[in-house]
Design an enzyme around this catalytic site. Structure first.
Site, PDB file in Angstrom:
ATOM      1  N   ASN A   1      33.774  46.960  46.565  1.00  0.00           N
ATOM      2  CA  ASN A   1      33.115  46.601  47.829  1.00  0.00           C
ATOM      3  C   ASN A   1      33.810  47.327  48.970  1.00  0.00           C
ATOM      4  O   ASN A   1      34.778  48.054  48.755  1.00  0.00           O
ATOM      5  CB  ASN A   1      33.122  45.075  48.027  1.00  0.00           C
ATOM      6  CG  ASN A   1      34.531  44.527  48.071  1.00  0.00           C
ATOM      7  OD1 ASN A   1      35.316  44.863  48.946  1.00  0.00           O
ATOM      8  ND2 ASN A   1      34.876  43.695  47.087  1.00  0.00           N
TER       9      ASN A   1
ATOM     10  N   ASP B   1      32.837  39.310  42.850  1.00  0.00           N
ATOM     11  CA  ASP B   1      32.368  38.086  42.187  1.00  0.00           C
ATOM     12  C   ASP B   1      32.121  38.318  40.706  1.00  0.00           C
ATOM     13  O   ASP B   1      32.222  37.404  39.903  1.00  0.00           O
ATOM     14  CB  ASP B   1      31.084  37.592  42.858  1.00  0.00           C
ATOM     15  CG  ASP B   1      31.366  37.065  44.260  1.00  0.00           C
ATOM     16  OD1 ASP B   1      32.382  36.370  44.416  1.00  0.00           O
ATOM     17  OD2 ASP B   1      30.588  37.365  45.190  1.00  0.00           O
TER      18      ASP B   1
ATOM     19  N   PHE C   1      39.185  33.255  53.496  1.00  0.00           N
ATOM     20  CA  PHE C   1      38.473  34.087  54.465  1.00  0.00           C
ATOM     21  C   PHE C   1      37.019  34.202  54.026  1.00  0.00           C
ATOM     22  O   PHE C   1      36.735  34.144  52.823  1.00  0.00           O
ATOM     23  CB  PHE C   1      39.097  35.488  54.521  1.00  0.00           C
ATOM     24  CG  PHE C   1      40.057  35.655  55.665  1.00  0.00           C
ATOM     25  CD1 PHE C   1      41.251  34.956  55.687  1.00  0.00           C
ATOM     26  CD2 PHE C   1      39.758  36.513  56.720  1.00  0.00           C
ATOM     27  CE1 PHE C   1      42.132  35.089  56.741  1.00  0.00           C
ATOM     28  CE2 PHE C   1      40.637  36.657  57.779  1.00  0.00           C
ATOM     29  CZ  PHE C   1      41.825  35.958  57.799  1.00  0.00           C
TER      30      PHE C   1
ATOM     31  N   PRO D   1      37.016  34.970  37.844  1.00  0.00           N
ATOM     32  CA  PRO D   1      37.587  33.677  38.248  1.00  0.00           C
ATOM     33  C   PRO D   1      37.570  33.579  39.770  1.00  0.00           C
ATOM     34  O   PRO D   1      37.758  34.590  40.449  1.00  0.00           O
ATOM     35  CB  PRO D   1      39.029  33.750  37.729  1.00  0.00           C
ATOM     36  CG  PRO D   1      39.315  35.202  37.536  1.00  0.00           C
ATOM     37  CD  PRO D   1      38.006  35.853  37.218  1.00  0.00           C
ATOM     38  N   ASP D   2      37.305  32.386  40.300  1.00  0.00           N
ATOM     39  CA  ASP D   2      37.424  32.182  41.751  1.00  0.00           C
ATOM     40  C   ASP D   2      38.888  31.819  42.010  1.00  0.00           C
ATOM     41  O   ASP D   2      39.331  30.698  41.720  1.00  0.00           O
ATOM     42  CB  ASP D   2      36.475  31.079  42.223  1.00  0.00           C
ATOM     43  CG  ASP D   2      36.424  31.025  43.743  1.00  0.00           C
ATOM     44  OD1 ASP D   2      37.509  31.104  44.371  1.00  0.00           O
ATOM     45  OD2 ASP D   2      35.317  30.936  44.301  1.00  0.00           O
TER      46      ASP D   2
HETATM   47  N1  CTP Z   1      37.667  34.419  46.593  1.00  0.00           N
HETATM   48  C1  CTP Z   1      38.510  34.306  45.511  1.00  0.00           C
HETATM   49  N2  CTP Z   1      38.051  34.633  44.269  1.00  0.00           N
HETATM   50  C2  CTP Z   1      36.795  35.051  44.080  1.00  0.00           C
HETATM   51  C3  CTP Z   1      35.911  35.165  45.203  1.00  0.00           C
HETATM   52  C4  CTP Z   1      36.396  34.839  46.438  1.00  0.00           C
HETATM   53  O1  CTP Z   1      39.667  33.924  45.664  1.00  0.00           O
HETATM   54  N3  CTP Z   1      36.380  35.374  42.876  1.00  0.00           N
HETATM   55  C5  CTP Z   1      38.188  34.022  47.913  1.00  0.00           C
HETATM   56  C6  CTP Z   1      38.286  35.143  48.909  1.00  0.00           C
HETATM   57  O2  CTP Z   1      39.564  35.747  48.855  1.00  0.00           O
HETATM   58  C7  CTP Z   1      38.053  34.436  50.228  1.00  0.00           C
HETATM   59  C8  CTP Z   1      37.126  33.299  49.861  1.00  0.00           C
HETATM   60  O3  CTP Z   1      37.267  33.111  48.463  1.00  0.00           O
HETATM   61  O4  CTP Z   1      39.225  33.858  50.724  1.00  0.00           O
HETATM   62  C9  CTP Z   1      35.700  33.495  50.203  1.00  0.00           C
HETATM   63  O5  CTP Z   1      35.228  34.679  49.613  1.00  0.00           O
HETATM   64  P1  CTP Z   1      33.675  34.979  49.549  1.00  0.00           P
HETATM   65  O6  CTP Z   1      33.489  36.270  48.839  1.00  0.00           O
HETATM   66  O7  CTP Z   1      33.104  34.834  50.910  1.00  0.00           O
HETATM   67  O8  CTP Z   1      33.234  33.743  48.676  1.00  0.00           O
HETATM   68  P2  CTP Z   1      32.110  33.629  47.651  1.00  0.00           P
HETATM   69  O9  CTP Z   1      32.383  32.358  46.896  1.00  0.00           O
HETATM   70  O10 CTP Z   1      32.029  34.886  46.854  1.00  0.00           O
HETATM   71  O11 CTP Z   1      30.834  33.411  48.558  1.00  0.00           O
HETATM   72  P3  CTP Z   1      29.579  34.355  48.840  1.00  0.00           P
HETATM   73  O12 CTP Z   1      28.519  33.798  47.979  1.00  0.00           O
HETATM   74  O13 CTP Z   1      29.335  34.187  50.301  1.00  0.00           O
HETATM   75  O14 CTP Z   1      29.984  35.763  48.466  1.00  0.00           O
END
Ligand code: CTP
Length: 420
Positions: free
Chosen positions: A225, A293, A340, A321-322
């Site tokens: 990205n 993601d 963030f 993984p989130d």
């Molecule tokens: N984040 C993370 N691990 C992931 C995705 C996101 O730790 N796999 C963290 C990012 O570092 C950031 C926060 O989650 O602090 C939000 O990231 P964002 O990409 O906005 O979240 P998403 O859950 O991917 O939401 P969106 O659907 O808006 O992309």
């Protein structure tokens, strides 16, 4: 309010000419400026120019009998609210770090009991040299505010970090330093400036993630990205400046490691998750990384080739993984967990939903509708269960510093770092 007094030490470098503009800006803002020129500085700007602009005497020599009678060098070093070194050459930084006092400028810097701000300017190799970086870490540990130099083309024709920050940026750093300077009443038995153990995040351990992740498809292709990593790196730099021990887990970005920061480079989300886990415990984690993601469900060991039939190979994805949500659930969850979010619309609503979904304490919601990723400024809203704190559009460094102040306040609420 009394006019703020600046003692401006001008080192020898081609950027010394910018100190003339700095003096003009400080005078315009109603500050009193006394200039000290090093012997090398005199090769680039004249005492006469500085005297005319500062409307004050300019000091150059340690052994000037007349100056010593009028105002001794010790008094000169104390009669200021802030000592500013601009340009701070590699030589000046080295002498400051080692405590060498072999001319008027370095003697004043050793004798002063006032906060010191240094704006470095030197060749890129000199700035990146381990000796200079070591000196910067030492100086920051001693409580000196060392600005990051600007990046760009240099007088010598090379390119990179090392240019003197613009006078407006130095003026802003001076305003910040004066705002941070403690009240005139010294702490009992302590000098009235902020050495390492009085900086707001001293004794704290902060974990920062930054940059994008790269998810390989085959040995030559990857999913990525547009994250530049600039905001995360600025946050790591500001945390180190504020006295914290900082571990930065960085995705692939070509940015220099901020002084005083321990950096671990990773490529994928899975690697980032493992390094974050290994870095715990921490007092606060600030997850600035734009983690992908999804990753390719199966990474090919060999480059995928066209077979000439027009057949397009399918690309199956698996969810990453989130990392933030995982950290929120972990037994080692940091007391302050910050996510963030870059959003283009319904910024606050999305941030509030994300706060709940991820289980963190704050979401720094970044409105990217007007400014795409990779710019130099951010307009952020800090969303927490207590409400929304919206900040003006600011340079990323200023966002980082303001965030450190907020984090220090929050951590002090949870557990005061020390009681003196
Ligand atoms: N984040 C993370 N691990 C992931 C995705 C996101 O730790 N796999 C963290 C990012 O570092 C950031 C926060 O989650 O602090 C939000 O990231 P964002 O990409 O906005 O979240 P998403 O859950 O991917 O939401 P969106 O659907 O808006 O992309």
């Amino acid at each position: 309010m009394a006019a703020k007094r600046i003692l401006l030490i001008i080192g020898g470098g081609i950027a010394a000419y910018k100190s003339i503009e700095l003096v003009r800006l400080l005078r315009k803002a109603g500050m009193t400026v006394r200039c000290v020129l090093t012997r090398a500085g005199e090769q680039f700007v004249t005492p006469l120019t500085l005297a005319a602009l500062s409307e004050n005497k300019v000091y150059t020599s340690l052994f000037d009998l007349k100056d010593e009678v009028e105002m001794g060098h010790i008094q000169l070093s104390r009669e200021a609210d802030l000592v500013v070194v601009a340009p701070a050459t590699a030589d000046l930084l080295a002498k400051m770090a080692a405590g060498i006092a072999d001319d008027l400028a370095t003697t004043l810097l050793l004798a002063t009991d006032k906060p010191v701000l240094a704006a470095p300017a030197m060749n890129v190799r000199m700035w990146l040299h381990p000796a200079t970086q070591r000196n910067v870490v030492t100086l920051r540990g001693d409580g000196v505010t060392v600005m990051e130099p600007d990046e760009g083309e240099m007088a010598c024709g090379e390119y990179g970090p090392g240019r003197l920050p613009e006078p407006e940026a130095i003026k802003q750093a001076i305003d910040d330093a004066l705002a941070r300077a403690p009240a005139a009443v010294p702490l009992t038995g302590q000098p009235d400036f902020a050495p390492a153990n009085h900086r707001p995040l001293y004794g704290r351990r902060l974990l920062v993630t930054a940059g994008p992740t790269h998810e390989p498809i085959d040995p030559v292709r990857y999913i990525a990205n547009r994250s530049s990593g600039k905001q995360g790196f600025a946050i790591a730099a500001a945390a180190a400046e504020a006295g914290a021990e900082v571990l930065l887990v960085a995705g692939p970005v070509p940015l220099p490691t901020p002084p005083g920061v321990v950096r671990i480079d990773v490529e994928t989300a899975v690697e980032m998750a493992a390094e974050v886990e290994a870095a715990l415990p921490a007092d606060a984690a600030i997850m600035v990384a734009a983690v992908a993601d999804w990753r390719a469900a199966d990474t090919r060991a060999k480059k995928i080739k066209k077979d000439g039939s027009g057949h397009v190979p399918p690309l199956a994805l698996a969810e990453n993984p989130d990392i933030l949500a995982g950290l929120a659930r972990s037994a080692k969850r940091p007391p302050l967990l910050i996510g963030f979010a870059a959003e283009t619309n319904d910024v606050i609503d999305h941030a509030q939903a994300k706060l709940a979904r991820k289980g963190c304490d704050w979401i720094v919601a970044n409105d990217v509708s007007a400014d795409p990723m990779g710019g130099e400024t951010n307009r952020v809203h800090i969303v927490s269960k207590d409400g929304v704190d919206s900040w003006d559009r600011l340079p990323k460094q200023a966002v980082a510093r303001k965030l450190m102040e907020k984090i220090a306040d929050e951590l002090d609420k949870c557990s005061p770092a020390d009681s003196d």
